[in-house]
Motif scaffolding. Structure first.
Motif, PDB file in Angstrom:
ATOM      1  N   UNK A   1       0.844  -1.189   0.000  1.00 33.14           N
ATOM      2  CA  UNK A   1       0.000   0.000   0.000  1.00 33.14           C
ATOM      3  C   UNK A   1       0.867   1.221   0.000  1.00 33.14           C
TER       4      UNK A   1
ATOM      5  N   UNK B   1      -5.783   2.901   3.739  1.00 29.96           N
ATOM      6  CA  UNK B   1      -5.878   1.492   3.400  1.00 29.96           C
ATOM      7  C   UNK B   1      -4.847   0.672   4.162  1.00 29.96           C
TER       8      UNK B   1
ATOM      9  N   UNK C   1      -3.681  -3.406   7.850  1.00 26.33           N
ATOM     10  CA  UNK C   1      -4.351  -3.131   6.578  1.00 26.33           C
ATOM     11  C   UNK C   1      -5.859  -3.070   6.770  1.00 26.33           C
ATOM     12  N   UNK C   2      -6.503  -2.393   5.840  1.00 24.38           N
ATOM     13  CA  UNK C   2      -7.927  -2.088   5.990  1.00 24.38           C
ATOM     14  C   UNK C   2      -8.800  -3.342   5.999  1.00 24.38           C
ATOM     15  N   UNK C   3      -8.367  -4.414   5.309  1.00 23.13           N
ATOM     16  CA  UNK C   3      -9.223  -5.603   5.281  1.00 23.13           C
ATOM     17  C   UNK C   3      -9.377  -6.193   6.687  1.00 23.13           C
TER      18      UNK C   3
ATOM     19  N   UNK D   1      -5.251   6.396  -5.773  1.00 20.41           N
ATOM     20  CA  UNK D   1      -4.570   5.191  -5.311  1.00 20.41           C
ATOM     21  C   UNK D   1      -4.691   4.098  -6.346  1.00 20.41           C
TER      22      UNK D   1
ATOM     23  N   UNK E   1      -4.724   0.409  -6.946  1.00 15.44           N
ATOM     24  CA  UNK E   1      -4.766  -0.875  -6.258  1.00 15.44           C
ATOM     25  C   UNK E   1      -4.370  -1.963  -7.223  1.00 15.44           C
TER      26      UNK E   1
ATOM     27  N   UNK F   1     -11.224 -10.399   0.722  1.00 17.82           N
ATOM     28  CA  UNK F   1     -10.240  -9.407   1.179  1.00 17.82           C
ATOM     29  C   UNK F   1      -9.748  -8.511   0.059  1.00 17.82           C
ATOM     30  N   UNK F   2     -10.669  -7.985  -0.712  1.00 20.54           N
ATOM     31  CA  UNK F   2     -10.275  -7.134  -1.838  1.00 20.54           C
ATOM     32  C   UNK F   2     -10.203  -5.683  -1.400  1.00 20.54           C
ATOM     33  N   UNK F   3      -9.317  -4.939  -2.015  1.00 19.64           N
ATOM     34  CA  UNK F   3      -9.227  -3.520  -1.679  1.00 19.64           C
ATOM     35  C   UNK F   3      -9.820  -2.653  -2.761  1.00 19.64           C
TER      36      UNK F   3
ATOM     37  N   UNK G   1     -12.260  -0.059  -1.269  1.00 18.54           N
ATOM     38  CA  UNK G   1     -12.706  -0.569   0.024  1.00 18.54           C
ATOM     39  C   UNK G   1     -13.106   0.540   0.993  1.00 18.54           C
TER      40      UNK G   1
ATOM     41  N   UNK H   1     -16.266   0.508   3.405  1.00 17.19           N
ATOM     42  CA  UNK H   1     -16.235   0.674   4.863  1.00 17.19           C
ATOM     43  C   UNK H   1     -17.369   1.612   5.284  1.00 17.19           C
TER      44      UNK H   1
END
Lengths: 456, 456
Positions: free
Chosen positions: A178, A237, A253-255, B176, B178, B235-237, B254, B258
């Motif tokens: 990240x 993230x 991490x955000x997950x 960002x 990803x 667990x995807x961002x 993500x 959230x």
């Protein structure tokens, strides 16, 4: 038969489960591998959640630990525990080797204490072993307990070109990059940059020239709630974790935070619904009873309390029997109002938007409940009129109910606030707790006030 | 005085607010800029949430739209609405130009309909304008309504070196990166790769050689709940959004999910607490009344229903008065049990772990509530014994209560299941709805069953 995962949602079908069961029964390892390798490990975990324990263990022992370690982490907690019981310390250590440090520490933490040391001693990679041991030492619900040691770190003095070369090495171990964290020679976190910054920069630029020197971080001892709040607020993230000396220790991490948020929300919801512990619809009757009975017993005591109060007014049953007909209504209103008030306050506390002084909040809550109470009182008087009830009685009932509503709202508002000020989780004051205390208080007040108005 | 944001949490102090207010009052623009530029835009939004509307508008007009656009997005919704009312269409368009397409579309969607077209027409960047218009067309709560058009896209035929060069261009617009999405010449999504993959690869390799050809995606019309579930599960961002032809349309990150998860959780919690609409502790009394009164009126009608039922048994007041003392207890138990059962089922439905047939669930729920009911019934009998109550009466009360508990549990379990099967959000069946219907049903059953046992 095989579901395509790409571009179509995975669906757990009975046919698929049967197919897997058949393969296990026939020990058709080749076919089993072919079938399961089509799926994401999270999907395989869903399949295993449905199999008999024996079959699940068979599958876990069959597939590569690279995949099974991830499958294990996705399994339902109860089932993972049972599967791990059927693996040797050596086998668990092999799974742990494949996991990132945060997941590895979680898996080990779930083992019975006597097995933990055994498993750790069988981890071959020394660095991995030390890092896991470090993570296991942090207290539950702190940033340290959730962070992973895997991250990409560069020194401020490096050049972009040198950095890219070294990152190629580090990044292989890190599932997702990240941010790249910039440290000085004392390993203190002093900045960050993104892979994008690095790609966009020129090869001979120095890291310190392109890195951003404001970097959010959390302390290793910070509560997870704080971490979640910071990450959600600043849309992060990943966030680096540092110690009191600002030394870079790991990252979250955000997950993982998504999981924390989901669990927190479910816990609050269950607490409000009068459930203790973390239960699911498919848990055993015993587990469900353990979660449900305590609050019911509390509610029962509350109810028995009101039996007592009403017994004290037995002598007026002949003169004003209607009061007794209204007691469930009074209890219900007191309970409902209390739950509403407490829910708003508990959420407000969680989101930091309970502002202003206690005095102004008191005024607001009284005003609010007077408005609600007044409307409801009018309806009660109307109802009394329709069923031909004595007017004084109707009035007494309506006015007492209104007072009960105001008091219930105040209890619902201030109990959570006071709990929070004392450092107790205000969420316990929602649901059955507030309902029960408001039930008794409401019925008591109702009889006292009606008595004053009617005169008994 | 100035708080350092790095390495220390931002804290909103009265002094800080006063300092900002003073700067606005003195029109000391230079100092104001200096003070506010120290903070993250999310922190500035918190400050503005506390200022008078006039002062907030002053600050928004003063600072660069690059920053203020982000500040606006972080403001409390009500306050943002008011601030935007004080900006011209041209000024709003300038803010919108700075935002990513998803936020831009959100900001415009909040405007009154007649202003929307005006603002859109004033957006200078044609591509941005078209993309926003596209996003505004998607239905609420679908993937399309949440996605952003900003993403990094490469064609399968490119080389790694060429790709890196072009990405340098695209990536500047994307906050960002990803995943990099790989498309074929028809713009269909066929794979993905990470920046890391790209950096680790050799410059002359072809994209199709290093890209992963399984890529999770969601359809533009998928419900947000589905998107959240998929992203949390795998667990995807970030997840790409495609249309029915698999054409790449946008991506969802993500951090937006959230926010969706938090809102959903708060909504469910409020629904369970008997609050309609999305209210906060600091909303106005009118808004709070609107959220609270409807369910209270429902509860009142329920309570009046039980008044009716009990009135029907007025003739037994003399012979078995104690039954009337127990009615609040019966109502409370019926309500509590119903809420517990419905909460477990509603959560189970949300998490897809309500499995097995209706018959087995029925058996389980009956078994569970019989156990709980039996324990509680014993306590009631014990209580009756202590207060010297007639044994038949105690028995009748205990047995009726046990039956009420079983019925309440069944109602709490099956109402949400049936609602869900009919496509209605089962969450509405928690809280006041279940409590109220169980209250009436419980009291009715209680009198009928006690009558059968005692004989009246």
């Amino acid at each position: 038969m095989i579901l395509e995962r790409e571009n179509s949602q995975f669906e757990l079908t009975d046919e698929l489960i049967e197919q897997v069961e058949l393969c296990v029964e026939n020990k058709d390892d080749k076919e089993l591998k072919r079938v399961l390798n089509e799926f994401h490990f999270a999907d395989v975990a869903e399949i295993l959640d449905e199999l008999d324990l024996e079959d699940s263990v068979y599958v876990i022992k069959l597939l590569d630990s690279e995949i099974t370690s991830e499958i294990l982490m996705e399994l339902d907690e109860d089932i993972r525990e049972k599967v791990l019981k059927n693996l040797s310390a050596k086998e668990i250590a092999e799974e742990v080797e494949e996991l990132d440090t945060d997941d590895a520490a979680d898996m080990i933490a779930e083992l019975p204490e006597n097995r933990q040391a055994e498993v750790i001693s069988k981890i071959e990679d020394e660095e991995h072993r030390d890092e896991i041991t470090e993570l296991l030492a942090y207290e539950e619900d702190t940033a340290g307990s959730l962070m992973a040691k895997e991250l990409v770190k560069v020194y401020e003095t490096w050049t972009v070109g040198g950095c890219l070369r070294r990152i190629r090495g580090q990044a292989k171990e890190v599932t997702r990059v990240h941010s790249i964290y910039v440290v000085n020679k004392e390993e203190k976190l002093i900045g960050r940059l993104s892979l994008k910054d690095l790609i966009v920069a020129k090869s001979d630029q120095k890291i310190s020239d392109i890195s951003k020197d404001t970097v959010d971080s959390v302390n290793v001892n910070d509560d997870l709630e704080v971490v979640a709040k910071v990450m959600a607020k600043y849309d992060l993230e990943a966030i680096p974790v540092v110690d009191d000396n600002q030394t870079l220790l790991g990252r979250i991490t955000i997950d993982d935070i998504v999981d924390v948020l989901k669990e927190e929300a479910e816990k609050d919801y269950q607490m409000a619904a009068g459930l203790t512990g973390d239960v699911e619809a498919d848990d055993s009757i015993l587990e469900l009873t353990r979660a449900r009975l305590p609050w019911l017993v509390l509610g029962l005591f509350g109810g028995l309390g009101s039996v007592f109060i009403m017994k004290g007014y037995e002598n007026i049953m002949e003169t004003v029997p209607s009061l007794f007909f209204y007691t469930p209504l009074i209890a219900a209103m007191a309970g409902n109002v209390g739950v509403q008030s407490s829910a708003i306050i508990v959420q407000g506390i969680a989101n930091d938007n309970v502002k202003g002084s206690m005095g102004s909040r008191l005024l607001k809550e009284v005003g609010l409940s007077l408005i609600n109470g007044f409307v409801l009182a009018l309806l009660v008087i109307l109802f009394g009129f329709i069923i031909g009830q004595d007017t004084t009685e109707s009035l007494a009932i309506a006015v007492s109910m209104m007072s009960v509503i105001v008091v219930a709202a105040l209890v619902g508002t201030f109990v959570p606030i006071i709990l929070d000020k004392r450092g107790i989780d205000p969420a316990i004051a929602t649901g059955p707790f507030i309902t029960t205390s408001n039930d008794i208080l409401g019925i008591y007040l109702f009889f006292v006030l009606s008595g004053l108005i009617i005169g008994f």
